[in-house]
Write an enzyme that holds these catalytic residues in place. Structure first.
Site, short mmCIF file in Angstrom:
data_model
loop_
_atom_site.label_atom_id
_atom_site.label_comp_id
_atom_site.label_asym_id
_atom_site.label_seq_id
_atom_site.Cartn_x
_atom_site.Cartn_y
_atom_site.Cartn_z
N ASN A 127 7.80 2.54 11.06
CA ASN A 127 6.98 3.24 10.06
C ASN A 127 5.75 3.85 10.73
OD1 ASN A 127 5.50 4.10 7.87
ND2 ASN A 127 5.92 2.27 6.64
N ILE A 175 0.89 -1.17 0.00
CA ILE A 175 0.00 0.00 0.00
C ILE A 175 0.93 1.22 0.00
CG2 ILE A 175 -0.26 -0.11 2.53
CD1 ILE A 175 -3.10 1.08 2.13
N ALA A 176 0.74 2.10 -0.95
CA ALA A 176 1.64 3.26 -1.05
C ALA A 176 0.96 4.40 -1.80
CB ALA A 176 2.93 2.87 -1.76
N TYR A 227 -3.06 2.21 10.12
CA TYR A 227 -3.69 0.92 10.41
C TYR A 227 -4.48 0.97 11.73
CZ TYR A 227 -0.35 -0.43 6.81
OH TYR A 227 0.37 -0.49 5.65
N GLU A 236 1.74 -6.58 7.53
CA GLU A 236 2.84 -6.28 8.45
C GLU A 236 3.53 -5.00 7.99
OE1 GLU A 236 3.72 -9.95 7.36
OE2 GLU A 236 4.39 -9.12 5.46
#
Ligand code: COA
Length: 227
Positions: free
Chosen positions: A160, A121-122, A167, A155
């Protein structure tokens, strides 16, 4: 006080909308750029052409709304458009030219037995803090619901903070750590998962999070009717 670049609600101010759609091979060059920018120590990069053939994987991109191939260009004559359409029809998929509309983010999910595992995811750096990451995570969760999965898992590197905050905001819970999981930097991985997707309490929480997110950012993004 001066506002930071990342805090500007650019999508809302410009009125440009971004469409969430399945990734296609023409998107790969831009997707690789986002991956390089987002995960600079990652090597080798993801083999997206192979991933797009993986029956158990679902990839989506968030791309600037508009007709592909006409980015920023005035509509052409009917004859020119027909000629271009014919050319597109005759061209094999592998030969299709790279996507010209700007892709601002991507998400990938692997369907592993009963778990939807978010493998990537970015969001493009200049487009962060504008709801795109949240939207991509919602998309991954929608895939999990549509595919009747039990939970969403993922994960992230322990340091980060943006990922961890994202999340947690969307209701994932930390369930363990894999020590020195990332071989490029020796960082630990934190493992997160949603509560059971079928539980009434999570479903209600998810619907509330989704509603709140779309109320804040929904004008900027277009979601598909189904996943
Ligand atoms: C993690 C990432 C996808 C977040 O994308 P984003 O578009 O900025 O996320 P959103 O704007 O939707 O933010 C949603 C929530 O996440 C949290 N969040 C996101 N970035 C944050 C940051 N830099 N600091 C603190 N919280 C952050 C906030 O809770 C935010 O909600 P808020 O804006 O109401 O406070 C993005 O930072 C990114 O692409 N990072 C590089 C790639 C990466 O690390 N991916 C995760 C790998 S596991």
């Amino acid at each position: 006080m001066a506002r930071t670049k990342q805090a500007e609600p650019r999508a809302k101010e410009t009125g440009v909308r971004y469409v969430l759609r399945p990734m296609v091979s023409a998107d790969i060059p831009q997707v690789m750029d986002i991956e390089r920018e987002s995960f600079p120590s990652m090597w080798p990069q993801t083999a997206y052409s192979r991933e797009l053939k993986n029956r158990l994987a679902r990839y989506f991109v968030l791309v600037e709304e508009g007709e592909e191939g006409e980015a920023g260009v005035e509509p052409k004559s009917l004859r020119t458009r027909l000629r271009k359409a014919m050319r597109r029809l005759l061209r094999a998929e592998e030969e299709s030219p790279p996507t010209r509309r700007l892709i601002v983010g991507l998400v990938g999910v692997w369907l592993m037995v009963d778990q939807a595992h978010v493998v990537t995811i970015a969001v493009r750096e200049a487009f962060r803090r504008q709801g795109a990451g949240g939207l991509l995570l919602l998309a991954a969760t929608e895939v999990a619901f549509a595919e009747n999965m039990e939970s969403v898992t993922l994960e992230y590197r322990r340091d980060n903070e943006p990922a961890s905050a994202l999340y947690e905001k969307f209701g994932l819970l930390s369930v363990g750590v894999r020590l020195r999981y990332y071989t490029d930097t020796n960082e630990d991985a934190v493992i997160m998962t949603t509560p059971p997707l079928k539980s009434k309490s999570y479903r209600e929480k998810y619907e509330r999070l989704k509603r709140e997110h779309l109320e804040t950012w929904g004008d900027s993004y277009l979601l598909p009717d189904s996943f």
